[in-house]
Design an enzyme around this catalytic site. Sequence first.
Site, mmCIF file in Angstrom:
data_model
loop_
_atom_site.group_PDB
_atom_site.id
_atom_site.type_symbol
_atom_site.label_atom_id
_atom_site.label_comp_id
_atom_site.label_asym_id
_atom_site.label_seq_id
_atom_site.Cartn_x
_atom_site.Cartn_y
_atom_site.Cartn_z
ATOM 1 N N ASP A 144 26.130 -7.947 16.192
ATOM 2 C CA ASP A 144 25.621 -6.583 16.075
ATOM 3 C C ASP A 144 24.363 -6.597 15.210
ATOM 4 O O ASP A 144 24.225 -7.440 14.323
ATOM 5 C CB ASP A 144 26.660 -5.677 15.413
ATOM 6 N N GLN A 153 17.821 -3.117 18.679
ATOM 7 C CA GLN A 153 17.724 -1.663 18.606
ATOM 8 C C GLN A 153 16.327 -1.221 19.026
ATOM 9 O O GLN A 153 15.346 -1.486 18.333
ATOM 10 C CB GLN A 153 18.051 -1.199 17.186
ATOM 11 N N ARG A 165 22.035 -7.463 24.009
ATOM 12 C CA ARG A 165 22.530 -6.093 24.159
ATOM 13 C C ARG A 165 21.444 -5.140 23.672
ATOM 14 O O ARG A 165 21.069 -5.165 22.492
ATOM 15 C CB ARG A 165 23.805 -5.894 23.347
ATOM 16 N N THR A 183 24.297 1.878 27.181
ATOM 17 C CA THR A 183 23.854 3.257 27.321
ATOM 18 C C THR A 183 24.926 4.084 28.012
ATOM 19 O O THR A 183 25.704 3.567 28.814
ATOM 20 C CB THR A 183 22.542 3.345 28.129
ATOM 21 N N HIS A 184 24.952 5.390 27.681
ATOM 22 C CA HIS A 184 25.765 6.350 28.415
ATOM 23 C C HIS A 184 24.869 7.338 29.159
ATOM 24 O O HIS A 184 25.351 8.313 29.723
ATOM 25 C CB HIS A 184 26.661 7.132 27.452
ATOM 26 N N ARG A 235 28.877 7.704 15.474
ATOM 27 C CA ARG A 235 29.190 8.202 16.820
ATOM 28 C C ARG A 235 28.993 9.715 16.890
ATOM 29 O O ARG A 235 28.507 10.244 17.891
ATOM 30 C CB ARG A 235 30.624 7.852 17.207
#
Length: 305
Positions: free
Chosen positions: A132, A161, A182, A224-225, A287
């Site tokens: 991460d 990021q 990622r 991604t959403h 979140r």
Amino acid sequence: MLGQLLLAASGSRLVRRCVSGFPPTRKVVGRFVAGESAQEARDVIERLRDAKLAVTVDHLGEETRDARAAEATANAYLSLLEALRPLELASRGEVSVKLSALGQRLDDRMALEHARDICAAAAAGGSTVTLDMEDHTTVDSTLAILRKLREDHPATGVAIQAYLFRSEQDCRDLAAEGSRVRLVKGAYREPASVAHQGRSAVDRAYVRCLRTLMAGNGYPMVATHDDRMIAITELLADRFGRTIGDHEFQMLYGIRTDLQEALAGAGHTVRVYVPYGDDWYGYFMRRLAERPANVAFFLRALGGK
């Protein structure tokens, strides 16, 4: 504005005590966190496996400045990987690791050695690790540790990021054969001197980074959403001659589960980011900051609706 306030609250010890000590909060956290124990996480992972979804599992915790706590986190990952082995997930069940939870703030070498142990345990089960990415002050250290890990474990992945100004170049550097990256928008409160600040600017940066990764020879993991970003990913895959098996989508546990299942049903690899553990506060607040709908859900749940 609300997102910035929540990101600020994610680093506040006072707010942490208030939110963590409020009993109804724990019920809401269960939407985003797969329990506090490895067994609870295993149960969730088994359900996701049966739904044809891949997983990446995060033992929650970060910013440790205690060597014993860092060792405990490493041991928690080793125990988790052992618990997951009977599920025979192989590459469909990896782990995500925050180096700051392994002592990065104390000593890069400590974090590297703990990460090596975790990578070796993952490899023994046919899986791997993704690092991460945390706030901008850790990027150089994380990428340096990644390079060392890849000497023995070349499939080790890393998160980038998109909202950081430097990330376009980082993506160019990482878009090599076999490199697993990622791509996320970014979830920390960063100053304007290092990061894009508005949603539109962040979205444009994400697309630029995504294009670089899709044009390269690595393995993009598109986190991604956002329906627009998913559509752009599919357009770029077609443009650069990619097949359905040489990239994947990643989404957070508890968010847009219908979309996760739809993409998996269409043949895409969809990997769900599954966090577990008792140190859930920082993750939970980030979140909430990402989507206003998450805040509305939280408030409705607290009101018993």
